[in-house]
Design an enzyme around this catalytic site. Structure first.
Site: not given
Ligand code: IMP
Ligand code: MG
Length: 181
Positions: A166, A104, A153
């Protein structure tokens, strides 16, 4: 019963399976001469992806899990990455492949990549299933092909909303009512 919460399916179970197989074939070929591959799944979201990927790999490898997250229980990233549980395996001299179900902002993987590089891994690669390119805040990308998804999301295939959903086999968007509860 679970189906009633789904607004739309983004990535089907079949698409996910095909992508996992494709990734496993690439990793198997890349590491066919190595006996020191360490898969590290990022808890909790990547537990399904990591186990599916591992079962498709045709090389000896070890699996471990790390808990690091930039998320609370809601839908917005905090940007603060906390390593809540480290792996038990030693990283030194290993070919580490960090398995993440979705990139993300990239904050989590940036922190983990640095964490493992400092511990003298032979190599550190990122294997992500899904990618939300639009949301990226740091220069981090998967080292293997990814499935691009829009800036929405999503839940399923390990991804949660407040700990739930999940267990969908696909990746999907929930109905608005679910968040309003
Ligand atoms: P990042 O550090 O922002 O890249 O986010 C990492 C983690 O946040 C992802 O691997 C997911 O576990 C969680 N995450 C990010 N976007 C979503 C979403 O749309 N739904 C659920 N979990 C999310
Ligand atoms: Mg994750």
């Amino acid at each position: 019963m679970l189906e009633k919460y789904i607004e739309k399916e983004l990535i089907s179970e079949q698409e996910i399976k095909a992508q996992v197989k494709k990734l496993a074939n690439i990793i198997t070929e890349e590491h066919k001469d190595h006996d020191n591959v360490l898969l590290v799944g990022v808890l909790t979201g990547a537990f399904i992806f990591t186990s599916d990927l591992m079962r498709e790999l045709d090389i000896p490898c070890v699996v471990d899990f790390i808990s690091a997250s930039s998320y609370g229980s809601g839908t917005e990233s905090s940007g603060n990455v906390v390593i809540a549980k480290d792996i038990k395996e030693s990283v030194r001299g290993k070919h580490v492949i960090i398995c993440e179900e979705l990139i993300d902002t990239g904050n989590t993987l940036q922190a983990l990549k640095r964490w493992f590089a400092r511990q003298e891994a032979e190599s550190v690669k990122i294997c992500a299933l899904l990618n939300k390119e639009e949301r990226r805040q740091v220069d981090i990308h998967s080292d293997y092909p990814v499935i691009e998804i829009p800036n929405e999301f999503v839940v399923g295939y390990g991804l949660d909303y407040a700990g739930k959903f999940r267990n969908y086999k696909c990746v999907c968007v929930l109905k608005k009512e679910v968040y309003e509860k």
